[in-house]
Design a protein around this motif. Sequence first.
Motif, PDB file in Angstrom:
ATOM      1  N   CYS A   1     136.092  90.678   8.937  1.00 24.24           N
ATOM      2  CA  CYS A   1     135.524  91.968   9.320  1.00 24.24           C
ATOM      3  C   CYS A   1     136.072  93.070   8.421  1.00 24.24           C
ATOM      4  O   CYS A   1     137.245  93.030   8.032  1.00 24.24           O
TER       5      CYS A   1
ATOM      6  N   THR B   1     137.603  96.686   7.175  1.00 21.78           N
ATOM      7  CA  THR B   1     138.640  97.556   7.731  1.00 21.78           C
ATOM      8  C   THR B   1     138.026  98.585   8.664  1.00 21.78           C
ATOM      9  O   THR B   1     137.017  99.217   8.337  1.00 21.78           O
ATOM     10  N   GLY B   2     138.601  98.721   9.837  1.00 22.04           N
ATOM     11  CA  GLY B   2     138.121  99.695  10.804  1.00 22.04           C
ATOM     12  C   GLY B   2     137.022  99.195  11.720  1.00 22.04           C
ATOM     13  O   GLY B   2     136.593  99.920  12.623  1.00 22.04           O
ATOM     14  N   PHE B   3     136.578  97.954  11.520  1.00 21.73           N
ATOM     15  CA  PHE B   3     135.508  97.429  12.379  1.00 21.73           C
ATOM     16  C   PHE B   3     136.007  97.269  13.807  1.00 21.73           C
ATOM     17  O   PHE B   3     137.106  96.766  14.049  1.00 21.73           O
ATOM     18  N   THR B   4     135.186  97.683  14.751  1.00 21.70           N
ATOM     19  CA  THR B   4     135.489  97.485  16.170  1.00 21.70           C
ATOM     20  C   THR B   4     134.217  97.051  16.893  1.00 21.70           C
ATOM     21  O   THR B   4     133.100  97.300  16.434  1.00 21.70           O
TER      22      THR B   4
ATOM     23  N   CYS C   1     130.226  91.488  10.524  1.00 17.36           N
ATOM     24  CA  CYS C   1     131.279  90.770   9.808  1.00 17.36           C
ATOM     25  C   CYS C   1     130.691  89.551   9.086  1.00 17.36           C
ATOM     26  O   CYS C   1     129.563  89.141   9.356  1.00 17.36           O
TER      27      CYS C   1
END
Length: 216
Positions: free
Chosen positions: A83, A85-88, A106
């Motif tokens: 995923c 960076t910063g993926f939520t 992702c």
Amino acid sequence: MTRSATAVRLGIGAVAAALVVTTAAAPADAVRSTIYTKAATVPFLEMGPMTGAPGNAHYGYLTFYDQSDGGANVLGYIFHFDCPTGFTVDPTDDFDAAAAQMEAGCSFYTDGTESLEIADVQIHMTGGQDWSRVTGSFTSSLPTQPSVSFNLRFRGSGPIVETTRVERGSTYKNLYRDRTRSATARGTIGDLSIGDPGDLVFAGSTGRNRFVQFTW
């Protein structure tokens, strides 16, 4: 994301349905055998590394079961993702919705699916399925993945739902009874910590099953 991964995710619920279970009568000379099964199912989605596996995010759907005849196993899957960076994932208690978000945002490792083959499982469950403790380990198809240990505690919620089923043949009669209850888990799968504060939490289940077979 491959189509096959989505199919596995949506179809794995059949695993729990297969763990069913019972009562009735047969000819007086029939031979009777009985198997009792305890089972627990956990869906999870976790961000972070998993030792020996690719990616920085993972989701899975696992069913653990052990049987009075000595059978014990883990059925299900773990998928691995890379995923950005910063993926939520948006807050949700719907496992399929959360998994779909991860699939969309992702990169999926097509060679990173766990094949759960050999397991050492112990399940301790209260009669009312209020609490269940599930411990053990399983092996993986990934050559770099060591044996994965798990230690989970399930808390039951809602009513116990009981279903029964009968199968008949010319030389046998099978009786099934399945008692299932919604449950959520906390604990560890490998070095993934499941159900910590702030984690997405999805309802799994616990089950007590009885299979009675008459043959003649």
